[in-house]
Write a protein that holds these residues in place. Structure first.
Motif, PDB file in Angstrom:
ATOM      1  N   LEU A 160      -0.551  10.823  -4.052  1.00 35.16           N
ATOM      2  CA  LEU A 160      -0.008   9.900  -3.054  1.00 35.16           C
ATOM      3  C   LEU A 160      -1.034   9.606  -1.965  1.00 35.16           C
ATOM      4  O   LEU A 160      -1.149   8.466  -1.492  1.00 35.16           O
ATOM      5  CB  LEU A 160       1.256  10.493  -2.429  1.00 35.16           C
ATOM      6  CG  LEU A 160       2.534  10.420  -3.258  1.00 35.16           C
ATOM      7  CD1 LEU A 160       3.643  11.223  -2.586  1.00 35.16           C
ATOM      8  CD2 LEU A 160       2.971   8.978  -3.450  1.00 35.16           C
ATOM      9  N   ARG A 161      -1.771  10.634  -1.577  1.00 37.64           N
ATOM     10  CA  ARG A 161      -2.766  10.454  -0.526  1.00 37.64           C
ATOM     11  C   ARG A 161      -3.852   9.468  -0.969  1.00 37.64           C
ATOM     12  O   ARG A 161      -4.242   8.571  -0.223  1.00 37.64           O
ATOM     13  CB  ARG A 161      -3.387  11.803  -0.162  1.00 37.64           C
ATOM     14  CG  ARG A 161      -4.392  11.740   0.977  1.00 37.64           C
ATOM     15  CD  ARG A 161      -4.778  13.127   1.444  1.00 37.64           C
ATOM     16  NE  ARG A 161      -5.499  13.894   0.439  1.00 37.64           N
ATOM     17  CZ  ARG A 161      -5.026  14.988  -0.157  1.00 37.64           C
ATOM     18  NH1 ARG A 161      -3.812  15.437   0.145  1.00 37.64           N
ATOM     19  NH2 ARG A 161      -5.747  15.634  -1.059  1.00 37.64           N
ATOM     20  N   VAL A 199      -4.540   5.625   0.540  1.00 41.41           N
ATOM     21  CA  VAL A 199      -5.805   5.215   1.171  1.00 41.41           C
ATOM     22  C   VAL A 199      -6.211   3.824   0.681  1.00 41.41           C
ATOM     23  O   VAL A 199      -6.627   2.963   1.472  1.00 41.41           O
ATOM     24  CB  VAL A 199      -6.907   6.243   0.874  1.00 41.41           C
ATOM     25  CG1 VAL A 199      -8.283   5.692   1.244  1.00 41.41           C
ATOM     26  CG2 VAL A 199      -6.649   7.534   1.645  1.00 41.41           C
ATOM     27  N   LEU A 200      -6.081   3.573  -0.619  1.00 43.84           N
ATOM     28  CA  LEU A 200      -6.444   2.263  -1.164  1.00 43.84           C
ATOM     29  C   LEU A 200      -5.579   1.163  -0.549  1.00 43.84           C
ATOM     30  O   LEU A 200      -6.086   0.124  -0.108  1.00 43.84           O
ATOM     31  CB  LEU A 200      -6.269   2.260  -2.682  1.00 43.84           C
ATOM     32  CG  LEU A 200      -7.043   3.290  -3.501  1.00 43.84           C
ATOM     33  CD1 LEU A 200      -6.817   3.044  -4.988  1.00 43.84           C
ATOM     34  CD2 LEU A 200      -8.526   3.255  -3.184  1.00 43.84           C
ATOM     35  N   GLY A 241       5.450   5.319   3.351  1.00 43.92           N
ATOM     36  CA  GLY A 241       4.410   4.468   2.776  1.00 43.92           C
ATOM     37  C   GLY A 241       4.452   3.053   3.312  1.00 43.92           C
ATOM     38  O   GLY A 241       3.421   2.476   3.666  1.00 43.92           O
ATOM     39  N   GLN A 242       5.640   2.474   3.398  1.00 42.96           N
ATOM     40  CA  GLN A 242       5.763   1.116   3.924  1.00 42.96           C
ATOM     41  C   GLN A 242       5.403   1.056   5.407  1.00 42.96           C
ATOM     42  O   GLN A 242       4.803   0.084   5.871  1.00 42.96           O
ATOM     43  CB  GLN A 242       7.182   0.607   3.688  1.00 42.96           C
ATOM     44  CG  GLN A 242       7.512   0.422   2.216  1.00 42.96           C
ATOM     45  CD  GLN A 242       8.948   0.028   1.975  1.00 42.96           C
ATOM     46  OE1 GLN A 242       9.759  -0.018   2.889  1.00 42.96           O
ATOM     47  NE2 GLN A 242       9.280  -0.267   0.732  1.00 42.96           N
ATOM     48  N   SER A 243       5.736   2.094   6.138  1.00 39.22           N
ATOM     49  CA  SER A 243       5.381   2.130   7.555  1.00 39.22           C
ATOM     50  C   SER A 243       3.870   2.216   7.742  1.00 39.22           C
ATOM     51  O   SER A 243       3.308   1.603   8.648  1.00 39.22           O
ATOM     52  CB  SER A 243       6.065   3.316   8.242  1.00 39.22           C
ATOM     53  OG  SER A 243       7.464   3.162   8.233  1.00 39.22           O
ATOM     54  N   LEU A 244       3.204   2.979   6.880  1.00 40.28           N
ATOM     55  CA  LEU A 244       1.751   3.080   6.959  1.00 40.28           C
ATOM     56  C   LEU A 244       1.091   1.715   6.769  1.00 40.28           C
ATOM     57  O   LEU A 244       0.143   1.364   7.487  1.00 40.28           O
ATOM     58  CB  LEU A 244       1.234   4.053   5.894  1.00 40.28           C
ATOM     59  CG  LEU A 244       1.328   5.548   6.205  1.00 40.28           C
ATOM     60  CD1 LEU A 244       0.881   6.356   4.998  1.00 40.28           C
ATOM     61  CD2 LEU A 244       0.472   5.895   7.420  1.00 40.28           C
ATOM     62  N   LEU A 245       1.586   0.943   5.805  1.00 34.46           N
ATOM     63  CA  LEU A 245       1.009  -0.382   5.562  1.00 34.46           C
ATOM     64  C   LEU A 245       1.199  -1.286   6.770  1.00 34.46           C
ATOM     65  O   LEU A 245       0.274  -1.998   7.185  1.00 34.46           O
ATOM     66  CB  LEU A 245       1.654  -1.012   4.327  1.00 34.46           C
ATOM     67  CG  LEU A 245       1.436  -0.301   2.987  1.00 34.46           C
ATOM     68  CD1 LEU A 245       1.935  -1.181   1.846  1.00 34.46           C
ATOM     69  CD2 LEU A 245      -0.019   0.053   2.764  1.00 34.46           C
ATOM     70  N   SER A 246       2.391  -1.282   7.348  1.00 31.90           N
ATOM     71  CA  SER A 246       2.649  -2.121   8.516  1.00 31.90           C
ATOM     72  C   SER A 246       1.790  -1.699   9.699  1.00 31.90           C
ATOM     73  O   SER A 246       1.239  -2.537  10.421  1.00 31.90           O
ATOM     74  CB  SER A 246       4.129  -2.056   8.902  1.00 31.90           C
ATOM     75  OG  SER A 246       4.944  -2.557   7.877  1.00 31.90           O
ATOM     76  N   LEU A 247       1.658  -0.391   9.901  1.00 29.75           N
ATOM     77  CA  LEU A 247       0.866   0.110  11.017  1.00 29.75           C
ATOM     78  C   LEU A 247      -0.597  -0.271  10.860  1.00 29.75           C
ATOM     79  O   LEU A 247      -1.244  -0.723  11.821  1.00 29.75           O
ATOM     80  CB  LEU A 247       1.005   1.633  11.101  1.00 29.75           C
ATOM     81  CG  LEU A 247       0.220   2.328  12.222  1.00 29.75           C
ATOM     82  CD1 LEU A 247       0.659   1.808  13.580  1.00 29.75           C
ATOM     83  CD2 LEU A 247       0.406   3.840  12.138  1.00 29.75           C
TER      84      LEU A 247
END
Length: 407
Positions: A216-217, A221-222, A342-348
């Motif tokens: 997952l990590r 990252v990608l 995961g979705q929050s990481l993309l938005s951030l």
């Protein structure tokens, strides 16, 4: 089988109702975001105040994983319905916005995004259990294709509703779509989600679940690199229009439209749907985006238009592949929590790079931003993804989706 089209996807139990529920939910969400920003600017006469509504939505998205443990302990369809109804109640509070200090719109927006993010995250976890692994890519592609369509038409519809009937009409329509979405979700079948083990959780909560898992990590990252680099596009588009094409700022609508249309068409391509490795889809999407921004460096209008077609074709596959990877590398008990994070990481990542790109745009030429994006996208595409396949924690709870499609 993984290359099935829309008709095959709709035969998977529950998916047709989920698609309908997402249609109403995402339409309401997308219509509200822009109309709320326009309403704020109309009331205050301040563009910065309007843009802060978008920031408030981001705050809600980033904080949503804090509800991960609560979400994982309840039946997914009930959590999706509850999130929609909660969001609808928050929208009703906006009816009071004209009679209270305008700054209250910001906590309302953050709370709304918090509830909406729960719907999106739990949906990913629900699909993990309802859809057999070979079908996850085409199913996720249909959901992403639908989002591309709605993001093309819903903002315009939201502004039209605001100008036609004012804030009250927007609130009425958005609340109605959320309630309909909740009802449709409740008509979907239950899935068996085992309780999460009562063990000490990782640091940083749901984000820690992603960081603690090697696969997952690495895939995160990608996707984060790609979404972050795409944040520069918010500034790059206007700089290209001004300094390369020498046209008015309104020409940005052309870029947005052709990129969205390319994304819709791209998600219909069966060759991509037949790829069973989600990480490969992420890398293909990153590669296409990198090539597209490289084409942008060529002089003339047509290379610029072609560049946004290529970029638009690639970006949806980053999100489709990442969503499928979150499903494949999670367990039934943690799927919703991991999807939320995961979705929050993309938005951030995207929002942070929007701010960085806006700052850099004041000091560097547009081609510097473009070259930076090419380097980031192509480097991310070249990074080796997870090497080991995910090991399912539990046997599939319901083999009917695969059987249904094969019939």
């Amino acid at each position: 089988m993984s290359g099935i089209g829309l008709r095959g996807v709709l035969r998977v139990p529950g998916v047709s109702r989920l698609l309908a529920a997402q249609t109403f939910t995402v339409f309401g969400d997308t219509a509200l975001v822009l109309s709320l920003a326009v309403w704020t600017e109309n009331r205050t006469g301040n563009s910065s105040a309007a843009s802060m509504t978008i920031f408030a939505f981001l705050v809600g998205v980033v904080l949503a994983p804090s509800a991960g443990r609560f979400v994982s302990r309840h039946q997914p369809r009930w959590m999706m319905a509850l999130s929609n109804l909660t969001a609808g109640g928050i929208v009703l509070l906006l009816l009071m916005a004209e009679h209270v200090p305008f700054w209250l719109v910001y906590p309302f927006a953050a709370l709304y995004a918090f509830a909406g993010s729960i719907f999106a995250g739990v949906l990913v976890g629900y699909l993990r259990e309802q859809v057999a692994e070979p079908l996850r890519v085409p199913v996720n592609a249909e959901f992403q294709s639908l989002q591309q369509v709605l993001r093309l038409v819903a903002p315009v519809a939201g502004v039209w509703l605001l100008e036609t009937g004012g804030n009250g009409l927007v609130v009425f329509v958005v609340t109605g779509t959320l309630v309909v979405g909740a009802v449709l979700v409740l008509l979907c079948p239950d899935v068996d989600v085992p309780p999460e083990p009562a063990l000490p959780g990782p640091r940083w909560g749901s984000y820690g679940l992603i960081w603690a898992d090697r696969n997952l990590r690495r895939v995160s990252v990608l996707a984060v690199l790609g979404n972050g680099a795409q944040g520069f596009a918010q500034t790059l588009g206007f700089l290209v229009i001004q300094h390369s094409l020498h046209r008015s700022a309104g020409f940005i609508a052309v870029f947005v439209t052709i990129q969205s249309l390319a994304g819709i068409i791209s998600t219909r391509i069966g060759a991509f749907r037949r790829i069973t490795q989600p990480v490969r889809l992420v890398r293909i999407g990153l590669l296409l985006a990198g090539v597209g921004y490289a084409v942008l460096l060529l002089p003339g209008l047509y290379p610029v238009l072609g560049a946004f077609v290529i970029v638009g074709a690639g970006l949806p596959w980053v999100r489709i592949g990442y969503t499928s990877a979150l499903q494949n590398y999670s367990t039934p008990a943690t799927a919703s929590r991991i999807a939320l994070a995961g979705q929050s990481l993309l938005s951030l990542a995207q929002t942070a790079f929007i701010a960085v790109g806006a700052l850099l745009g004041l000091f560097v030429d547009w081609w510097v931003l473009a070259v930076t994006m090419v380097v980031v996208f192509l480097t991310a595409a070249a990074i080796r993804g997870p090497a080991t396949p995910p090991a399912p924690a539990l046997p599939p709870t319901d083999p009917r989706p695969t059987e249904e499609v094969s019939r």
